[in-house]
Design a protein around this motif. Structure first.
Motif, PDB file in Angstrom:
ATOM      1  N   VAL A   1      31.636  33.604  55.827  1.00 50.21           N
ATOM      2  CA  VAL A   1      31.341  32.152  55.883  1.00 50.21           C
ATOM      3  C   VAL A   1      30.922  32.298  57.350  1.00 50.21           C
ATOM      4  O   VAL A   1      29.380  31.249  57.642  1.00 50.21           O
ATOM      5  CB  VAL A   1      32.655  31.548  56.019  1.00 50.21           C
ATOM      6  N   GLY A   2      31.057  33.368  58.538  1.00 50.51           N
ATOM      7  CA  GLY A   2      29.903  33.017  59.692  1.00 50.51           C
ATOM      8  C   GLY A   2      28.613  33.549  59.960  1.00 50.51           C
ATOM      9  O   GLY A   2      28.255  33.292  60.452  1.00 50.51           O
ATOM     10  N   LEU A   3      28.966  34.544  59.150  1.00 52.99           N
ATOM     11  CA  LEU A   3      26.944  35.077  58.209  1.00 52.99           C
ATOM     12  C   LEU A   3      26.000  33.470  57.930  1.00 52.99           C
ATOM     13  O   LEU A   3      24.823  32.944  58.488  1.00 52.99           O
ATOM     14  CB  LEU A   3      27.302  36.087  56.991  1.00 52.99           C
ATOM     15  N   LYS A   4      27.187  32.313  56.745  1.00 55.84           N
ATOM     16  CA  LYS A   4      25.673  31.423  56.554  1.00 55.84           C
ATOM     17  C   LYS A   4      26.080  31.051  57.823  1.00 55.84           C
ATOM     18  O   LYS A   4      24.856  29.818  58.322  1.00 55.84           O
ATOM     19  CB  LYS A   4      27.460  31.505  55.723  1.00 55.84           C
ATOM     20  N   GLU A   5      27.138  30.895  58.500  1.00 52.60           N
ATOM     21  CA  GLU A   5      26.787  29.486  59.720  1.00 52.60           C
ATOM     22  C   GLU A   5      25.710  30.442  60.401  1.00 52.60           C
ATOM     23  O   GLU A   5      25.163  29.338  61.391  1.00 52.60           O
ATOM     24  CB  GLU A   5      28.396  29.094  60.468  1.00 52.60           C
ATOM     25  N   SER A   6      25.507  31.448  60.803  1.00 49.10           N
ATOM     26  CA  SER A   6      24.464  31.960  61.879  1.00 49.10           C
ATOM     27  C   SER A   6      22.859  32.070  60.937  1.00 49.10           C
ATOM     28  O   SER A   6      22.283  31.791  61.266  1.00 49.10           O
ATOM     29  CB  SER A   6      24.639  33.317  62.134  1.00 49.10           C
ATOM     30  N   GLY A   7      22.746  30.972  59.953  1.00 46.99           N
ATOM     31  CA  GLY A   7      21.627  31.339  59.176  1.00 46.99           C
ATOM     32  C   GLY A   7      21.316  32.693  57.788  1.00 46.99           C
ATOM     33  O   GLY A   7      20.463  32.087  57.247  1.00 46.99           O
ATOM     34  N   VAL A   8      22.307  33.145  57.605  1.00 47.52           N
ATOM     35  CA  VAL A   8      22.101  34.401  57.154  1.00 47.52           C
ATOM     36  C   VAL A   8      22.415  34.189  55.522  1.00 47.52           C
ATOM     37  O   VAL A   8      23.441  32.862  55.427  1.00 47.52           O
ATOM     38  CB  VAL A   8      22.949  35.704  57.433  1.00 47.52           C
ATOM     39  N   THR A   9      21.461  34.272  54.659  1.00 52.54           N
ATOM     40  CA  THR A   9      21.990  33.794  53.513  1.00 52.54           C
ATOM     41  C   THR A   9      22.656  35.064  52.687  1.00 52.54           C
ATOM     42  O   THR A   9      22.241  36.268  53.277  1.00 52.54           O
ATOM     43  CB  THR A   9      19.978  34.013  52.541  1.00 52.54           C
ATOM     44  N   VAL A  10      23.939  34.588  52.268  1.00 54.45           N
ATOM     45  CA  VAL A  10      24.924  35.349  51.624  1.00 54.45           C
ATOM     46  C   VAL A  10      24.730  35.633  49.832  1.00 54.45           C
ATOM     47  O   VAL A  10      25.002  34.621  49.414  1.00 54.45           O
ATOM     48  CB  VAL A  10      26.114  35.635  51.761  1.00 54.45           C
ATOM     49  N   LEU A  11      24.379  36.994  49.682  1.00 53.83           N
ATOM     50  CA  LEU A  11      24.426  37.197  47.567  1.00 53.83           C
ATOM     51  C   LEU A  11      25.796  38.122  48.120  1.00 53.83           C
ATOM     52  O   LEU A  11      25.918  39.321  47.833  1.00 53.83           O
ATOM     53  CB  LEU A  11      23.476  37.825  47.135  1.00 53.83           C
ATOM     54  N   PHE A  12      26.336  38.130  46.935  1.00 54.75           N
ATOM     55  CA  PHE A  12      27.546  38.734  46.769  1.00 54.75           C
ATOM     56  C   PHE A  12      28.637  38.873  45.403  1.00 54.75           C
ATOM     57  O   PHE A  12      28.344  38.131  44.952  1.00 54.75           O
ATOM     58  CB  PHE A  12      28.827  39.050  48.082  1.00 54.75           C
ATOM     59  N   VAL A  13      28.971  40.149  44.723  1.00 59.60           N
ATOM     60  CA  VAL A  13      29.579  40.190  44.083  1.00 59.60           C
ATOM     61  C   VAL A  13      31.237  40.448  43.948  1.00 59.60           C
ATOM     62  O   VAL A  13      31.694  40.841  45.186  1.00 59.60           O
ATOM     63  CB  VAL A  13      29.073  41.710  43.425  1.00 59.60           C
ATOM     64  N   GLU A  14      32.113  39.646  43.412  1.00 63.73           N
ATOM     65  CA  GLU A  14      33.634  39.912  43.386  1.00 63.73           C
ATOM     66  C   GLU A  14      33.430  39.617  42.315  1.00 63.73           C
ATOM     67  O   GLU A  14      33.476  38.780  41.081  1.00 63.73           O
ATOM     68  CB  GLU A  14      33.566  38.548  44.562  1.00 63.73           C
ATOM     69  N   HIS A  15      34.849  39.848  41.792  1.00 61.86           N
ATOM     70  CA  HIS A  15      35.712  39.518  41.332  1.00 61.86           C
ATOM     71  C   HIS A  15      37.721  38.725  41.640  1.00 61.86           C
ATOM     72  O   HIS A  15      37.879  37.848  40.630  1.00 61.86           O
ATOM     73  CB  HIS A  15      36.890  41.331  40.422  1.00 61.86           C
ATOM     74  N   ASP A  16      37.106  38.880  42.658  1.00 61.28           N
ATOM     75  CA  ASP A  16      39.048  37.953  43.398  1.00 61.28           C
ATOM     76  C   ASP A  16      38.666  36.023  42.866  1.00 61.28           C
ATOM     77  O   ASP A  16      37.148  35.669  44.049  1.00 61.28           O
ATOM     78  CB  ASP A  16      38.818  37.966  44.608  1.00 61.28           C
ATOM     79  N   MET A  17      38.766  35.561  42.271  1.00 66.62           N
ATOM     80  CA  MET A  17      38.501  34.323  41.541  1.00 66.62           C
ATOM     81  C   MET A  17      38.782  32.997  42.799  1.00 66.62           C
ATOM     82  O   MET A  17      38.333  32.364  43.172  1.00 66.62           O
ATOM     83  CB  MET A  17      38.594  34.069  39.972  1.00 66.62           C
ATOM     84  N   HIS A  18      39.925  33.359  43.245  1.00 62.73           N
ATOM     85  CA  HIS A  18      39.683  32.294  43.993  1.00 62.73           C
ATOM     86  C   HIS A  18      38.993  33.038  45.570  1.00 62.73           C
ATOM     87  O   HIS A  18      39.024  31.852  45.908  1.00 62.73           O
ATOM     88  CB  HIS A  18      41.422  32.377  44.728  1.00 62.73           C
TER      89      HIS A  18
END
Length: 364
Positions: free
Chosen positions: A228-245
């Motif tokens: 979340v901190g990456l986004k707040e600093s202006g960085v776009t995030v794309l991530f693969v994840e299986h944890d739906m929560h």
């Protein structure tokens, strides 16, 4: 698959907390975004005739957290490899900030501001944490042979890189580890190190391949905060994840892949209520606590089976032989003659054989 093109207007707004619109049209596989940082068209990748990736169009929104989900074998990591230059597609084109990345090697993609981490962490075990961090800085003057022989050329930049590394290590809670070998760190700490090292090159897009895989619960919350901190600093995030929560709690946009194709897109709360997505991937237990699900499974395994209607046929000859064997063992234990027991056993076997032969003749 349900027709996601008929989703509500909320599907084109940000996920957690709302915010500015993400999609420029109704949410659907391959829909246009208001401000995409990464776009790809007609990307395919085949392995021995099997089409692992077949994506007509995909766009990643700038300044947002996008989750790429799907069952194992859906093609998520393969797509990551293609978009970051670690693999070459059979066809297709893709652009980062309007610049074509087709044929661009991975190290140059990174220099352009698009960096990634790996599901299995990549660390140089015999280098210290600080040395690993400094490797992530780009355009280092000392990388060239002749410049490396002249310290005044690169010494100032080296100090600046070291100061930046110290700031990032403190931010990620790894400052006390700066002089330790990277290979001595736990799996969760290596994930943090990879993420911190990725920020050394001031990226615009960070792609995280299953950042929570192999991480103990104590570090998961820390990783969530850093993403979340990456986004707040202006960085776009794309991530693969299986944890739906996790996806539901931090993602602004969700892209669903299955069998190499993008099958759904939208805000988390919309995609996760799509009946086809729920049945095919998330399952009927998506809103239940994992511990509760496991306890129900265990209780089901312990449930007694009603065998009152089951008939069991017993072979009397086998039962007689078992009884004789028990009696012989008891007699031998009490000091009986072993040879006499053998003779009796052979006689019994011979008798049974004759009975079987006579019975066979009678049937004939």
């Amino acid at each position: 698959m349900a027709d996601t093109s008929q989703t509500s207007p909320d599907a084109v707004t940000a996920g957690p907390g709302g915010g500015a619109a993400i999609a420029a049209e109704p949410a659907a596989p391959g829909c246009k975004k208001v401000d995409p940082i990464l776009t790809a068209s007609d990307v395919t990748r085949e392995f021995g005739g099997l089409k692992a990736v077949d994506v007509p169009h995909i766009e990643i929104p700038r300044g947002k957290i996008t989750a790429l989900i799907g069952p194992n074998g859906a093609g998520k990591t393969t797509l990551f490899n293609l978009l970051t230059g670690f693999d070459s597609p059979n066809s297709g084109s893709w652009e980062f900030n309007g610049t074509s990345l087709a044929g661009v090697p991975a190290h140059k993609v990174s220099q352009m501001g698009e960096v990634r981490t790996f599901q299995l962490t990549k660390v140089l075990g015999r280098m210290t944490v600080m040395e690993s961090m400094k490797l992530g800085a780009r355009q280092q003057k000392g990388e060239h042979f002749w410049a490396a022989l002249l310290p005044p050329i690169w010494r100032g930049q080296e100090k600046a890189n070291e100061q930046r590394a110290l700031v990032l290590l403190e931010r990620f809670g790894l400052l006390k580890k700066k002089d330790d070998f990277a290979g001595s760190m736990s799996g969760g700490q290596r994930k943090l190190l990879e993420m911190a090292r990725a920020l050394m090159c001031d990226p615009q897009l960070v792609m995280l391949d299953e950042p929570m895989a192999g991480v103990n619960p104590a570090l998961k919350q820390s990783l969530l905060g850093h993403i979340v901190g990456l986004k707040e600093s202006g960085v776009t995030v794309l991530f693969v994840e299986h944890d739906m929560h996790m996806v539901h709690s931090i993602a602004d946009w969700v892209i669903v892949m299955a069998e190499g194709k993008v099958v759904a897109e939208g805000a988390p709360e919309v995609v996760m209520e799509d009946p086809a997505v729920v049945d095919a991937y998330l399952g009927s237990n998506k809103d239940r606590d994992l511990g509760e699900v496991i306890n129900d499974i265990r209780a089901g395994r312990k449930k007694k089976i009603d065998v009152s209607d089951v008939s069991i046929e017993r072979d009397q000859a086998v039962l007689d032989a078992q009884e004789e064997a028990v009696e012989a063992a008891d007699e031998l234990a009490e000091g009986g003659d072993a040879q006499s027991l053998v003779d009796r056993t052979e006689e019994a076997v011979h008798h049974d054989h004759e009975d079987g032969t006579d019975e066979g003749k009678g049937q004939a």
